[in-house]
Design a protein around this motif. Structure first.
Motif, mmCIF file in Angstrom:
data_model
loop_
_atom_site.group_PDB
_atom_site.id
_atom_site.type_symbol
_atom_site.label_atom_id
_atom_site.label_comp_id
_atom_site.label_asym_id
_atom_site.label_seq_id
_atom_site.Cartn_x
_atom_site.Cartn_y
_atom_site.Cartn_z
ATOM 1 N N LEU A 86 0.216 2.531 -0.626
ATOM 2 C CA LEU A 86 1.306 2.246 0.298
ATOM 3 C C LEU A 86 1.964 3.559 0.689
ATOM 4 O O LEU A 86 2.489 4.281 -0.173
ATOM 5 C CB LEU A 86 2.336 1.309 -0.358
ATOM 6 C CG LEU A 86 2.004 -0.172 -0.502
ATOM 7 C CD1 LEU A 86 1.502 -0.757 0.810
ATOM 8 C CD2 LEU A 86 1.008 -0.421 -1.615
ATOM 9 N N THR A 87 1.899 3.886 1.953
ATOM 10 C CA THR A 87 2.436 5.152 2.445
ATOM 11 C C THR A 87 2.789 5.019 3.917
ATOM 12 O O THR A 87 2.081 4.328 4.658
ATOM 13 C CB THR A 87 1.408 6.297 2.276
ATOM 14 O OG1 THR A 87 1.776 7.386 3.133
ATOM 15 C CG2 THR A 87 0.005 5.857 2.659
ATOM 16 N N PRO A 88 3.881 5.682 4.341
ATOM 17 C CA PRO A 88 4.233 5.604 5.767
ATOM 18 C C PRO A 88 3.180 6.227 6.667
ATOM 19 O O PRO A 88 3.209 6.039 7.874
ATOM 20 C CB PRO A 88 5.564 6.360 5.860
ATOM 21 C CG PRO A 88 5.699 7.134 4.599
ATOM 22 C CD PRO A 88 4.862 6.445 3.572
ATOM 23 N N TYR A 114 7.958 8.539 -1.593
ATOM 24 C CA TYR A 114 7.929 9.021 -0.218
ATOM 25 C C TYR A 114 7.398 10.443 -0.097
ATOM 26 O O TYR A 114 6.638 10.767 0.811
ATOM 27 C CB TYR A 114 9.320 8.917 0.407
ATOM 28 C CG TYR A 114 9.405 9.672 1.702
ATOM 29 C CD1 TYR A 114 8.600 9.302 2.774
ATOM 30 C CD2 TYR A 114 10.240 10.767 1.853
ATOM 31 C CE1 TYR A 114 8.642 9.995 3.959
ATOM 32 C CE2 TYR A 114 10.295 11.469 3.030
ATOM 33 C CZ TYR A 114 9.489 11.079 4.081
ATOM 34 O OH TYR A 114 9.517 11.773 5.241
ATOM 35 N N VAL A 130 -1.811 1.903 3.699
ATOM 36 C CA VAL A 130 -1.085 0.919 4.497
ATOM 37 C C VAL A 130 0.388 1.288 4.571
ATOM 38 O O VAL A 130 1.009 1.643 3.567
ATOM 39 C CB VAL A 130 -1.241 -0.501 3.905
ATOM 40 C CG1 VAL A 130 -0.367 -1.504 4.647
ATOM 41 C CG2 VAL A 130 -2.704 -0.948 3.949
ATOM 42 N N ILE A 132 4.166 -0.269 6.328
ATOM 43 C CA ILE A 132 4.706 -1.528 6.863
ATOM 44 C C ILE A 132 5.550 -1.286 8.105
ATOM 45 O O ILE A 132 6.245 -2.189 8.573
ATOM 46 C CB ILE A 132 5.476 -2.350 5.812
ATOM 47 C CG1 ILE A 132 6.670 -1.586 5.262
ATOM 48 C CG2 ILE A 132 4.551 -2.789 4.699
ATOM 49 C CD1 ILE A 132 7.642 -2.491 4.479
ATOM 50 N N GLY A 133 5.498 -0.110 8.679
ATOM 51 C CA GLY A 133 6.215 0.113 9.931
ATOM 52 C C GLY A 133 6.719 1.537 10.023
ATOM 53 O O GLY A 133 6.696 2.288 9.044
ATOM 54 N N VAL A 136 11.209 4.993 7.182
ATOM 55 C CA VAL A 136 10.912 5.598 5.882
ATOM 56 C C VAL A 136 11.622 4.858 4.747
ATOM 57 O O VAL A 136 12.822 4.607 4.811
ATOM 58 C CB VAL A 136 11.316 7.088 5.876
ATOM 59 C CG1 VAL A 136 11.113 7.686 4.495
ATOM 60 C CG2 VAL A 136 10.490 7.853 6.902
ATOM 61 N N LEU A 137 10.853 4.494 3.741
ATOM 62 C CA LEU A 137 11.394 3.921 2.509
ATOM 63 C C LEU A 137 11.344 4.992 1.432
ATOM 64 O O LEU A 137 10.592 5.958 1.544
ATOM 65 C CB LEU A 137 10.539 2.738 2.063
ATOM 66 C CG LEU A 137 10.272 1.644 3.095
ATOM 67 C CD1 LEU A 137 9.207 0.684 2.574
ATOM 68 C CD2 LEU A 137 11.566 0.900 3.388
ATOM 69 N N THR A 138 12.135 4.800 0.364
ATOM 70 C CA THR A 138 12.113 5.803 -0.700
ATOM 71 C C THR A 138 10.834 5.726 -1.513
ATOM 72 O O THR A 138 10.447 6.686 -2.176
ATOM 73 C CB THR A 138 13.313 5.621 -1.644
ATOM 74 O OG1 THR A 138 13.341 4.261 -2.064
ATOM 75 C CG2 THR A 138 14.604 5.978 -0.961
ATOM 76 N N GLY A 139 10.181 4.567 -1.498
ATOM 77 C CA GLY A 139 8.942 4.426 -2.238
ATOM 78 C C GLY A 139 8.131 3.268 -1.693
ATOM 79 O O GLY A 139 8.616 2.490 -0.871
ATOM 80 N N GLY A 140 6.893 3.150 -2.169
ATOM 81 C CA GLY A 140 6.008 2.114 -1.658
ATOM 82 C C GLY A 140 6.290 0.714 -2.203
ATOM 83 O O GLY A 140 5.673 -0.254 -1.757
ATOM 84 N N ALA A 143 7.209 -2.047 0.209
ATOM 85 C CA ALA A 143 6.054 -2.262 1.081
ATOM 86 C C ALA A 143 4.982 -3.077 0.357
ATOM 87 O O ALA A 143 4.344 -3.954 0.949
ATOM 88 C CB ALA A 143 5.495 -0.921 1.551
HETATM 89 CL CL1 6GU Z 1 4.176 1.928 2.547
HETATM 90 N N1 6GU Z 1 6.076 3.673 2.010
HETATM 91 C C1 6GU Z 1 7.190 4.353 2.315
HETATM 92 N N2 6GU Z 1 7.660 5.194 1.414
HETATM 93 N N3 6GU Z 1 7.833 4.222 3.454
HETATM 94 C C2 6GU Z 1 7.330 3.363 4.325
HETATM 95 C C3 6GU Z 1 6.176 2.608 4.087
HETATM 96 C C4 6GU Z 1 5.551 2.790 2.886
HETATM 97 N N4 6GU Z 1 5.931 1.852 5.152
HETATM 98 C C5 6GU Z 1 6.895 2.118 6.006
HETATM 99 N N5 6GU Z 1 7.746 3.027 5.529
#
Ligand code: 6GU
Length: 254
Positions: A86-88, A114, A130, A132-133, A136-140, A143
């Protein structure tokens, strides 16, 4: 189907996996979900899972060895697993990808932080990345939950037959567009009435109304989806008869 979640925050998953549809799917034996604390696979005496980046710079990078050891352990639990990071930077999750993943026997979901995971782990172990959009999230972890939910609800027996996934927004029954609006009792709420046709008992008329409402809504909210909608000649005729013309991609508005 089997899911193994590799995370430095296993607690994050306890409450979401213990409620609603996912809980029932687990209880019914339709899915097995196991979380693995990456820290348990750390090799040094401080149980470090991340370290400073070579070359300097901000943030920490997840070390490759604990991730690799956790993947190997998770693999031992199943057959041919697909390893998903899971990664942006990954492929954006959509209904088509959820359907594709629902066909797998085992997914190993690696929750990266992240700042990133060591590139060599990604290259050597990860089959699919993958996101999810585009935010930015702090971690996967959040997601991974989103992916889990979108895939599990597609598995046979998870949804009651009363609410099959067939007519979901984005799904085949909706031709890849948005779903029609729904109403329940009372018949009048906030001065607004339920459309008469829905009370008529005329199932063909209801189906037509729902189709037209779904297309209108898709045109107005997500015009870029309209181009990909697969419509039969009869459906196209119905649209024409109701004065609905399909926009080319990029045209929209109410
Ligand atoms: Cl999968 N990870 C992080 N850290 N940020 C995200 C994401 C995943 N998907 C969207 N933003």
């Amino acid at each position: 189907m089997r899911f193994d979640i590799l995370t430095i925050f296993p607690d994050f998953f306890v409450s979401p996996l213990g409620a609603g549809m996912i809980r029932r799917a687990v209880q019914d034996g339709l899915v097995v979900i196991q979380t693995h604390n990456i820290r348990d696979y750390a090799t040094d005496k401080h149980a470090m899972t991340d370290d400073r980046p070579f070359g300097g710079g901000e943030g920490m990078v997840m070390k490759p060895e604990p991730l690799a050891a956790a993947v190997e352990q998770a693999r031992g639990n199943g057959g041919d697993a697909r390893v998903v990071l899971l990664t942006p930077q990954g492929r954006t999750l959509n209904q088509r990808l959820a359907e594709e993943l629902a066909g797998e026997k085992q997914l190993i979901l690696v929750c990266g932080r992240y700042e990133g995971v060591d590139e060599r782990f990604r290259a050597a172990y990860v089959d699919l990345e993958v996101s999810i959009g585009d935010y930015v999230l702090t971690g996967g972890e959040p997601a991974a939950l989103v992916l889990l939910d979108s895939v599990i609800r597609l598995l046979p027996g998870v949804l009651g037959c009363g609410d099959s996934a067939e007519n979901d927004t984005f799904s085949r029954g909706s031709r890849g567009g948005l779903k029609y609006p729904q109403y329940t009792r009372p018949r009048i709420f906030a001065g607004r009435e339920v459309p008469d046709v829905l009370l008529s008992g005329d199932h063909a008329a209801i189906e037509r109304w729902r189709f037209l409402a779904a297309v209108r809504r898709t045109i107005s909210r997500r015009p870029e989806l309209v181009a990909a909608m697969e419509l039969t000649p009869a459906e196209l005729k119905l649209l024409r008869e109701n004065g609905i013309s399909l926009p080319s991609a990029g045209v929209g508005g109410d």
